[in-house]
Design a protein around this motif. Sequence first.
Motif, PDB file in Angstrom:
ATOM      1  N   UNK A   1       4.511   7.373   6.094  1.00 38.82           N
ATOM      2  CA  UNK A   1       4.732   6.673   7.370  1.00 38.82           C
ATOM      3  C   UNK A   1       4.668   7.658   8.538  1.00 38.82           C
TER       4      UNK A   1
ATOM      5  N   UNK B   1       1.030   9.009   8.893  1.00 39.61           N
ATOM      6  CA  UNK B   1       0.150   7.993   9.494  1.00 39.61           C
ATOM      7  C   UNK B   1       0.481   7.844  10.980  1.00 39.61           C
TER       8      UNK B   1
ATOM      9  N   UNK C   1      -1.847   0.053   7.485  1.00 44.29           N
ATOM     10  CA  UNK C   1      -0.576  -0.668   7.642  1.00 44.29           C
ATOM     11  C   UNK C   1      -0.227  -1.497   6.389  1.00 44.29           C
TER      12      UNK C   1
ATOM     13  N   UNK D   1       1.207   0.676   3.643  1.00 50.24           N
ATOM     14  CA  UNK D   1       2.600   1.099   3.837  1.00 50.24           C
ATOM     15  C   UNK D   1       3.565  -0.009   3.420  1.00 50.24           C
ATOM     16  N   UNK D   2       3.209  -1.250   3.768  1.00 50.51           N
ATOM     17  CA  UNK D   2       4.056  -2.377   3.339  1.00 50.51           C
ATOM     18  C   UNK D   2       4.070  -2.487   1.813  1.00 50.51           C
TER      19      UNK D   2
ATOM     20  N   UNK E   1       7.360  -2.602  -0.584  1.00 49.11           N
ATOM     21  CA  UNK E   1       7.703  -3.718  -1.467  1.00 49.11           C
ATOM     22  C   UNK E   1       7.862  -3.249  -2.920  1.00 49.11           C
TER      23      UNK E   1
ATOM     24  N   UNK F   1       1.563 -10.374   3.673  1.00 47.27           N
ATOM     25  CA  UNK F   1       1.180  -9.342   4.634  1.00 47.27           C
ATOM     26  C   UNK F   1      -0.335  -9.373   4.888  1.00 47.27           C
TER      27      UNK F   1
END
Lengths: 314, 167
Positions: A107, A110, A124, A127-128, A132, A180
Amino acid sequence: MTRLAAAWERWRAFWFAPAPLADLAVARVLLCAIVLRLHGDVRVLGVGLVSAEHWKPLPWIEALGFSRPPTVLELVWWGRATRIALACAALGLASNLSLLAVLVLQLVQEAFLNCFGKTNHATIPLLYALLFVALAPCGRVLSIDALLRRAWRRVRALPAEPAASCSPYARWPFELLFVELAAYYFLAGFAKLRESGILWADGATLQYYLLEKATPAGLWLAEHVRLCSALSLMVLAFELSWPLGVVLRRLRPVLLLAGLGFHWGTITFLRISFWPVWVLYVLFVPWTSLAEHLRSAARAILSQRARAGPGQSA
Amino acid sequence: MQGRPSTGPGSAYHGTARTPWPQVVLSVLFVAFATLKLAEGALGLEAWPFTNVSMFHARQPFDVVPIRARLFGVRDGTTFELAPLDLRLSEDEFLTRLRDEQDLGRACSDFARDYNRRLAKRGRDRERITAAYATREEIARPGVERRPWRTRVACAVDDAPHSGASP
């Protein structure tokens, strides 16, 4: 049962129906491989070579003390720490903690790449996905954690844990990742409609970017405005239809295939890869079912051969 | 996708037992996540990593002509094109300045000086460029009947203020 209770049960069934833990473990390893590939080139190291005058730090990056860009040496250490965390996460050593460490390190790195006045969207969803999977039981099987747990119980002479292949917490990371991706594509389509209306799809906009990017295939396509318009309409339809896949699971294979086609198009005609987005589709492959199918197919072939064997020799 | 075991009224999962607390916590997370996504779209949020993914969203009508911007350096009498990577910038970051900034001379000089400064920092002073220039040109667009223009601006390569000369 009241209507509310029925709705709550449907909600639980959607998110928490038991699913194979092995799929989650495979997702953990695949995510590590994707992040490792991101570190395979010098994209983050390049931040240390950019002149400080181009540095426009995000507020939270500045708050972390990076009012100037990090040096190459600092970035080398960030990279090393990420690789160590990746190795632990991939092997399943303190799986959740390691994957959370990967998330935090990635994170920030980036974010460094987003400190030059331009937002990069490509990583993005990745990263999610890290978040999760890190919050789910991703190290329960196919991990050093699982081996250690078993060994510990043997040493302590505790009764062996029942071998759990499924968990109610193994499904939601995939469902939320799909949400997402659906939001990601939908918002891209929505932004076009909000800013430009349906006229966005008249072919002019696509033609403009094709000429600007100037790939051989793109320059050919730019000559055909009607085709540009048809493709623009298809892009809008593709982007705006993703939320349907959240509730209609049967639609997902179609959307994912269409997604591959869409990204193939942006690579071929516009030189825009966005590979960290479409490579995430691999997480939606039902690895456990696939392995079971392959196993039963192999068994069927072997037993067929065994049956045919004596006949052939006679 | 994800052919995981399904649940239905007959499945072992389906029941009215008390909801375990992790499911309640996770449910709150799901709702918060969905709310965030709605906010990103409705408010047009664009503060990384929050984004409304507004890529290529502005319409470019048929009479708007794309512009190509390029940067060239001269070393030992040889002219060569400088790419975004030479300045450790992405194509977007590079073009945003070279193509879109009003003062092309300034953008070009900033890049040329930056290029030389970084070479000096790495002890490769001999590779520095002795002159540089930038070009901006319209790309002919099918259906637009006008002669595309082209402009060329000289850039300063040293840390003195640039002359802004336009040969």
